[in-house]
Enzyme design. Structure first.
Site, PDB file in Angstrom:
ATOM      1  CB  CYS A 114      27.871  23.915  67.073  1.00 48.62           C
ATOM      2  SG  CYS A 114      28.982  22.586  66.601  1.00 48.62           S
ATOM      3  CG  HIS A 251      27.205  23.856  71.274  1.00 46.98           C
ATOM      4  ND1 HIS A 251      26.740  22.620  70.901  1.00 46.98           N
ATOM      5  CD2 HIS A 251      28.442  23.990  70.715  1.00 46.98           C
ATOM      6  CE1 HIS A 251      27.660  22.037  70.138  1.00 46.98           C
ATOM      7  NE2 HIS A 251      28.690  22.841  70.014  1.00 46.98           N
ATOM      8  CG  ASN A 281      30.227  19.469  69.547  1.00 46.16           C
ATOM      9  OD1 ASN A 281      29.026  19.591  69.275  1.00 46.16           O
ATOM     10  ND2 ASN A 281      31.123  20.378  69.229  1.00 46.16           N
TER      11      ASN A 281
HETATM   12  N1  ACO Z   1      44.841  12.502  72.005  1.00 46.13           N
HETATM   13  C1  ACO Z   1      46.098  12.726  72.443  1.00 46.13           C
HETATM   14  N2  ACO Z   1      46.825  13.776  72.042  1.00 46.13           N
HETATM   15  C2  ACO Z   1      46.250  14.644  71.194  1.00 46.13           C
HETATM   16  C3  ACO Z   1      44.937  14.463  70.708  1.00 46.13           C
HETATM   17  C4  ACO Z   1      44.238  13.340  71.148  1.00 46.13           C
HETATM   18  N3  ACO Z   1      42.977  13.090  70.772  1.00 46.13           N
HETATM   19  N4  ACO Z   1      44.651  15.489  69.887  1.00 46.13           N
HETATM   20  C5  ACO Z   1      45.722  16.280  69.856  1.00 46.13           C
HETATM   21  N5  ACO Z   1      46.692  15.764  70.637  1.00 46.13           N
HETATM   22  C6  ACO Z   1      48.020  16.291  70.892  1.00 46.13           C
HETATM   23  C7  ACO Z   1      48.484  17.275  69.846  1.00 46.13           C
HETATM   24  O1  ACO Z   1      49.017  16.607  68.724  1.00 46.13           O
HETATM   25  C8  ACO Z   1      49.507  18.072  70.597  1.00 46.13           C
HETATM   26  O2  ACO Z   1      50.693  17.337  70.625  1.00 46.13           O
HETATM   27  P1  ACO Z   1      52.131  18.080  70.462  1.00 46.13           P
HETATM   28  O3  ACO Z   1      52.219  19.036  71.626  1.00 46.13           O
HETATM   29  O4  ACO Z   1      53.101  16.959  70.513  1.00 46.13           O
HETATM   30  O5  ACO Z   1      52.061  18.792  69.145  1.00 46.13           O
HETATM   31  C9  ACO Z   1      48.957  18.119  72.011  1.00 46.13           C
HETATM   32  O6  ACO Z   1      47.998  17.050  72.098  1.00 46.13           O
HETATM   33  C10 ACO Z   1      48.281  19.428  72.353  1.00 46.13           C
HETATM   34  O7  ACO Z   1      47.428  19.754  71.273  1.00 46.13           O
HETATM   35  P2  ACO Z   1      46.643  21.083  71.272  1.00 46.13           P
HETATM   36  O8  ACO Z   1      45.868  21.191  69.996  1.00 46.13           O
HETATM   37  O9  ACO Z   1      47.555  22.212  71.639  1.00 46.13           O
HETATM   38  O10 ACO Z   1      45.652  20.814  72.479  1.00 46.13           O
HETATM   39  P3  ACO Z   1      44.646  21.808  73.150  1.00 46.13           P
HETATM   40  O11 ACO Z   1      45.007  21.982  74.576  1.00 46.13           O
HETATM   41  O12 ACO Z   1      44.419  23.043  72.348  1.00 46.13           O
HETATM   42  O13 ACO Z   1      43.313  20.947  73.116  1.00 46.13           O
HETATM   43  C11 ACO Z   1      41.255  20.810  71.861  1.00 46.13           C
HETATM   44  C12 ACO Z   1      42.766  20.554  71.883  1.00 46.13           C
HETATM   45  C13 ACO Z   1      40.609  19.900  72.897  1.00 46.13           C
HETATM   46  C14 ACO Z   1      40.723  20.485  70.487  1.00 46.13           C
HETATM   47  C15 ACO Z   1      41.013  22.297  72.232  1.00 46.13           C
HETATM   48  O14 ACO Z   1      41.746  23.135  71.401  1.00 46.13           O
HETATM   49  C16 ACO Z   1      39.565  22.659  72.139  1.00 46.13           C
HETATM   50  O15 ACO Z   1      38.779  22.284  72.980  1.00 46.13           O
HETATM   51  N6  ACO Z   1      39.167  23.438  71.128  1.00 46.13           N
HETATM   52  C17 ACO Z   1      37.797  23.764  70.889  1.00 46.13           C
HETATM   53  C18 ACO Z   1      37.335  22.816  69.872  1.00 46.13           C
HETATM   54  C19 ACO Z   1      35.873  22.481  69.960  1.00 46.13           C
HETATM   55  O16 ACO Z   1      35.284  22.301  70.992  1.00 46.13           O
HETATM   56  N7  ACO Z   1      35.310  22.386  68.806  1.00 46.13           N
HETATM   57  C20 ACO Z   1      33.957  21.977  68.711  1.00 46.13           C
HETATM   58  C21 ACO Z   1      33.258  22.663  67.619  1.00 46.13           C
HETATM   59  S1  ACO Z   1      33.145  24.385  67.905  1.00 46.13           S
HETATM   60  C22 ACO Z   1      32.075  24.518  69.061  1.00 46.13           C
HETATM   61  O17 ACO Z   1      31.229  23.689  69.160  1.00 46.13           O
HETATM   62  C23 ACO Z   1      32.188  25.666  69.985  1.00 46.13           C
END
Ligand code: ACO
Length: 324
Positions: A114, A251, A281
């Site tokens: 990225c 990004h 993304n």
């Molecule tokens: N739909 C519904 N529920 C979901 C999904 C989905 N697609 N994905 C996960 N869940 C559930 C999980 O299983 C979890 O359930 P549980 O509480 O029963 O265990 C719940 O949602 C919460 O999951 P978390 O992982 O705690 O959710 P979080 O608030 O951290 O959000 C996310 C997840 C969106 C991935 C967040 O962590 C994030 O934005 N991280 C950055 C990732 C990113 O942007 N990466 C891109 C590459 S790096 C970069 O470009 C900078």
């Protein structure tokens, strides 16, 4: 006199096929509400079965050349930032050069996921300032849909396909921040975190392509800190304040990362270009796609001070200050 790498044209290409959150929710256990709330993403574009990364890259580069009023024959360097090349080798950039450029000019790929576009900008800027290129095409292009596990709801909802490109030309500057062009670039990596965001395959490990694996929460925390640091570094290097920056072009990973970073920096949210809702993304393609959106709708004007920042797997991260 200083040589500056001036952005002479920006181009973008998104594949025709659109996959909405609602459609995705019929395939995996997710919902439009969850995806929008956690990421800001509403849809993503998916390359057709017969479209490769090079096809997306060629179209974006063609449009950037047209915007710059240049011909591919003028180009003396092609660089493609991608984590999803057509083949393990040869480089996707060689396909772009064959389609648009002169035989014999250098063409290579660059892999910083990225952060690829910011890394590419630093590399091309150094070629230009060293006098080794006068007109370069830098493309960020990805077909991330090919490396997603479409049964893993924690990753497949976040990414999409696309390409963006810029044409950079060598121009004389005065060596001040009033110059047009790339004013500075700042790159970082910390490979200790390689297992936070990676693809579980590759030629020398599994002999397969593999799928994206991510520890989302950890990535989020590192992203906000590293991105804010990289922005401050670019401001300090040029002795400018955040208020003097006309546009932040981050990004496009996740709206929450964009908001948290802007808040940490005390940046007016109205000065942040946000396109993640449109295409999710797209890794190395996301900055030039956002830059193109801002230029195309007239928000980013010639002479504006624009700050680019990115973070990705590796971890890699970085920033660049550019006067348009
Ligand atoms: N739909 C519904 N529920 C979901 C999904 C989905 N697609 N994905 C996960 N869940 C559930 C999980 O299983 C979890 O359930 P549980 O509480 O029963 O265990 C719940 O949602 C919460 O999951 P978390 O992982 O705690 O959710 P979080 O608030 O951290 O959000 C996310 C997840 C969106 C991935 C967040 O962590 C994030 O934005 N991280 C950055 C990732 C990113 O942007 N990466 C891109 C590459 S790096 C970069 O470009 C900078």
């Amino acid at each position: 006199m200083t040589i500056r790498s001036v952005i002479a044209g920006v181009g973008a290409y998104l594949p025709e096929k659109v996959l909405t959150n609602q459609e995705l929710a019929t395939r995996v256990d997710t919902s439009d509400e969850w995806i929008v709330e956690r990421s800001g993403i509403r849809k993503r574009h998916i390359a057709a079965d017969d479209q490769k990364t090079s096809d997306l890259a060629i179209e974006a580069a063609r449009r950037a050349l047209a915007a710059a009023g240049r011909d591919g024959q003028d180009v003396d360097l092609f660089v493609v930032a991608t984590a999803t090349p057509d083949h393990t080798f040869p480089a996707t950039a060689a396909r772009v050069q064959a389609a648009l450029g002169r035989p014999g000019v250098p063409a290579f790929d660059l892999q910083a996921v990225c952060s690829g576009f910011v890394y590419g900008l630093a590399v091309v800027d150094n070629f230009i300032r060293a006098g080794q290129a006068k007109c370069a095409v830098l493309v960020g292009a990805e077909t991330f849909s090919r490396i997603l596990d479409w049964n893993d709801r924690t990753t497949c909802v976040l990414f999409g396909d696309g390409a963006g490109a810029v044409v950079l030309t060598a121009e004389d500057g005065k060596g001040t921040t009033a110059d047009r062009g790339v004013l500075s670039t700042h790159l970082h990596s910390d490979g200790r975190h390689h297992d936070m965001l990676y693809v579980d395959g590759g030629p020398s490990s599994s002999q397969t392509t593999g799928h994206v694996v991510m520890k989302g929460k950890e990535v989020f925390k590192h992203a906000v800190v590293n991105l804010a640091d990289a922005v401050r570094e670019a401001l300090a290097a040029n002795n400018v304040t955040i208020d003097q920056v006309d546009w932040l072009v981050p990004h496009q990973a996740n709206k929450r990362i964009l908001d948290s970073t802007a808040q940490k920096l005390g940046m007016d949210p109205g000065k942040v270009i946000v396109t993640v809702q449109e295409h999710a993304n797209t890794s190395a393609a996301s900055i030039p796609l956002a830059l193109h959106a801002g230029v195309a709708d007239g928000r980013i004007k010639p002479g504006n001070l624009v700050l680019l920042e990115a973070m990705g797997g590796g971890f890699t991260w970085g920033s660049a200050l550019v006067r348009m």
